[in-house]
Scaffold this active site. Structure first.
Site, short mmCIF file in Angstrom:
data_model
loop_
_atom_site.label_atom_id
_atom_site.label_comp_id
_atom_site.label_asym_id
_atom_site.label_seq_id
_atom_site.Cartn_x
_atom_site.Cartn_y
_atom_site.Cartn_z
N THR A 50 0.86 -1.20 0.00
CA THR A 50 0.00 0.00 0.00
C THR A 50 0.90 1.24 0.00
O THR A 50 2.12 1.14 0.14
CB THR A 50 -0.90 0.04 1.27
OG1 THR A 50 -0.06 -0.06 2.42
CG2 THR A 50 -1.93 -1.06 1.29
N ALA A 111 8.15 -8.51 8.36
CA ALA A 111 9.45 -8.06 7.84
C ALA A 111 10.49 -7.90 8.94
O ALA A 111 11.69 -7.92 8.68
CB ALA A 111 9.28 -6.73 7.11
N TYR A 234 4.44 15.57 15.47
CA TYR A 234 5.10 14.71 14.50
C TYR A 234 6.63 14.85 14.57
O TYR A 234 7.30 14.05 15.20
CB TYR A 234 4.57 14.96 13.06
CG TYR A 234 5.00 13.84 12.14
CD1 TYR A 234 4.17 12.76 11.88
CD2 TYR A 234 6.29 13.81 11.61
CE1 TYR A 234 4.60 11.70 11.10
CE2 TYR A 234 6.72 12.76 10.83
CZ TYR A 234 5.87 11.71 10.58
OH TYR A 234 6.31 10.66 9.82
N VAL A 273 -2.78 10.86 2.02
CA VAL A 273 -3.74 9.95 2.66
C VAL A 273 -3.26 8.52 2.48
O VAL A 273 -3.19 8.02 1.34
CB VAL A 273 -5.14 10.08 2.00
CG1 VAL A 273 -6.14 9.20 2.72
CG2 VAL A 273 -5.59 11.52 1.95
P1 NAD Z 1 1.14 2.32 4.51
O1 NAD Z 1 0.41 2.00 5.76
O2 NAD Z 1 0.34 2.64 3.30
O3 NAD Z 1 2.13 1.11 4.12
C1 NAD Z 1 2.83 0.37 5.06
C2 NAD Z 1 3.36 -0.92 4.45
O4 NAD Z 1 4.12 -1.60 5.47
C3 NAD Z 1 2.28 -1.90 3.98
O5 NAD Z 1 2.70 -2.55 2.79
C4 NAD Z 1 2.24 -2.94 5.09
O6 NAD Z 1 1.84 -4.25 4.68
C5 NAD Z 1 3.70 -2.96 5.49
N1 NAD Z 1 3.94 -3.50 6.84
C6 NAD Z 1 3.50 -3.04 8.02
N2 NAD Z 1 3.97 -3.83 9.03
C7 NAD Z 1 4.72 -4.79 8.45
C8 NAD Z 1 5.45 -5.90 8.93
N3 NAD Z 1 5.55 -6.18 10.23
N4 NAD Z 1 6.08 -6.71 8.02
C9 NAD Z 1 6.00 -6.46 6.69
N5 NAD Z 1 5.34 -5.40 6.17
C10 NAD Z 1 4.71 -4.59 7.04
O7 NAD Z 1 2.15 3.48 4.90
P2 NAD Z 1 2.81 4.70 4.12
O8 NAD Z 1 2.11 5.94 4.55
O9 NAD Z 1 3.01 4.40 2.69
O10 NAD Z 1 4.23 4.74 4.85
C11 NAD Z 1 5.41 4.19 4.34
C12 NAD Z 1 6.59 5.06 4.75
O11 NAD Z 1 6.41 6.37 4.20
C13 NAD Z 1 6.69 5.25 6.28
O12 NAD Z 1 8.05 5.28 6.64
C14 NAD Z 1 6.08 6.63 6.47
O13 NAD Z 1 6.52 7.26 7.65
C15 NAD Z 1 6.58 7.33 5.23
N6 NAD Z 1 5.85 8.57 4.86
C16 NAD Z 1 4.50 8.60 4.81
C17 NAD Z 1 3.87 9.82 4.52
C18 NAD Z 1 2.37 9.92 4.47
O14 NAD Z 1 1.84 11.04 4.51
N7 NAD Z 1 1.66 8.84 4.33
C19 NAD Z 1 4.63 10.96 4.24
C20 NAD Z 1 6.02 10.87 4.25
C21 NAD Z 1 6.62 9.66 4.57
#
Ligand code: NAD
Length: 396
Positions: A50, A111, A234, A273
């Site tokens: 995702t 993971a 944050y 989002v």
């Molecule tokens: P998300 O929730 O959409 O995706 C998280 C992913 O991690 C998923 O594929 C899920 O299956 C996987 N995951 C969770 N626990 C796991 C585990 N134990 N083993 C294997 N896989 C696991 O999150 P996202 O928002 O895309 O976040 C990803 C990164 O991007 C994070 O480091 C987040 O801090 C960073 N980020 C997010 C935003 C935002 O606004 N969403 C902005 C900047 C940075």
């Protein structure tokens, strides 16, 4: 069965297979409409189902023509329970990759565990030989330490002082004040253990020790900085401390991989989002205001636009990867433009329950949230009988 959204708190507990597939296809179509990228050949994405991880996998495959392995934590359908959105997304991705003649494999599991790392290494050896890009995009509320067995939980809390600011229930539009007590020392320690860089380092060490990393391998993980409105909860809070640790890990990995011509970065991405960001207080209201301003100015991007820009303009631009003075890739450059932030701050001061749909893009936020689970999308017949059982073609 007929699949409808069911929410519990801020989460949606159902997902729609065709809806998720159409979201994945939309992202594939977007990158196919852009110039292709001369980039990585064999890519491992940890957290691939995702959000930013999925978009990274799509760009790797459909812009650079890479083979991919996705590691993620998702559940298949069982009885009357649908699979999770990430499961359906990955099934759709793998079908499309196979059609395009690209290898793609999935490992579903934790993971953070040694077992999943070992399984992934075996799969790389068997199918790809070596990987030359490792994307680390895990966002998780918990981690079991693979050596000590300690279970850590992450919290999103300020450090030092109580924090109060506006927040929204994006299902109802109620704007209220959220007050969050500061974290304890132990909560801070645990949040760093979950969302900091230790596991990323463990992945790279394990891949290197097993000799399945290409000499010039690149690795990237994701971070967020954001505006002063959200700093206390944050960037200056528990999660920011974890991101500091992740960024310090990038510097260490950059040296470690640099010895053979490789590199490591943290990319600071835009607030978007996703399932993870919707759980953070204050942030959904900020994102709604931000979307309103960025959409009006034609600067809005989603995960796929951000990740395409990261690959094409930053990591694989054919020259030096541009970074800021702290060595960070900045994909939040448009979000943080002073005129955008001034406009968001102005809206923020005025936002109330009465005007939230007018002054912010809360409706866009809500729709995008349901879209993450395959709902409220055009072209999907939500009244149709739908089989929740969907197989992932190359699940190991
Ligand atoms: P998300 O929730 O959409 O995706 C998280 C992913 O991690 C998923 O594929 C899920 O299956 C996987 N995951 C969770 N626990 C796991 C585990 N134990 N083993 C294997 N896989 C696991 O999150 P996202 O928002 O895309 O976040 C990803 C990164 O991007 C994070 O480091 C987040 O801090 C960073 N980020 C997010 C935003 C935002 O606004 N969403 C902005 C900047 C940075």
């Amino acid at each position: 069965m007929m699949i409808k959204p069911k929410t519990r708190g801020f989460i949606c507990t159902t997902a729609h297979p065709q809806g998720c597939a159409s979201q994945v296809q939309r992202q594939i179509d977007y990158v196919k409409g852009q110039p292709s990228i001369s980039g990585p050949r064999n890519v491992l994405v940890v957290g691939a189902s995702t959000g930013y991880g999925l978009a990274s996998r799509i760009v790797s495959a459909f812009s650079a023509g890479a083979n991919t392995i996705g590691v993620y934590f998702d559940k298949e359908a069982e009885g009357s329970r649908t699979a999770t959105a990430g499961w359906y997304n990955s099934a759709a991705f793998e079908s499309a990759a196979a059609e395009a003649g690209l290898k793609s494999y999935s490992i579903v599991g934790d993971a953070f565990s040694d077992d999943v790392k070992a399984k992934t290494i075996e799969l790389i050896r068997e199918e790809l030989g070596k990987v030359d890009l490792i994307v680390y995009s895990v966002a998780s509320p918990r981690r079991t330490h693979p050596k000590t067995g300690e279970i850590f939980s992450s919290v999103i809390k300020p450090l030092g002082d109580v924090y109060t600011n506006k927040t929204v229930n994006f299902h109802t539009g109620d704007v209220t004040e959220a007050t969050i007590e500061p974290a304890t020392e132990d909560e801070l320690r645990q949040t760093i253990a979950v969302m900091g860089g230790e596991d990323w380092q463990m992945w790279i060490d394990a891949l290197q020790a097993a000799d399945v990393l290409a000499e010039d391998a690149t690795t990237v993980a994701y971070s967020y900085i954001g505006p002063s409105i959200t700093h206390a909860v944050y960037r200056d809070g528990t999660i920011g401390a974890a991101k500091n640790d992740l960024e310090a890990t990038a510097h260490r990995l950059h040296e470690q991989l640099g010895a053979t011509g490789g590199r490591a970065y943290v990319s600071v991405n835009k607030a978007l989002v996703t399932q993870s960001s919707s759980a953070i207080p204050v942030v959904p209201l900020y994102i709604s205001a931000l979307y309103k301003v960025m959409k009006e100015r034609g600067l809005h991007e989603g995960c796929i636009e951000q990740m395409y820009r990261m690959f094409s303009d930053r990591l694989y631009n054919g020259g030096i990867t541009p970074v800021d003075e702290r060595g960070l890739i900045r994909l939040d450059d448009w979000e943080m433009k002073p005129d955008i932030q001034e406009e968001v701050a102005k809206l923020w001061a005025e936002l109330t329950t009465e005007n939230v749909y007018e002054l912010s893009d809360l409706e866009g936020y809500r729709k995008e949230f349901f879209g993450l689970f395959g709902f409220e999308l055009d072209g999907i017949d939500y009244e149709a009988e739908t089989d929740p059982d969907v197989a992932i073609p190359h699940l190991r």
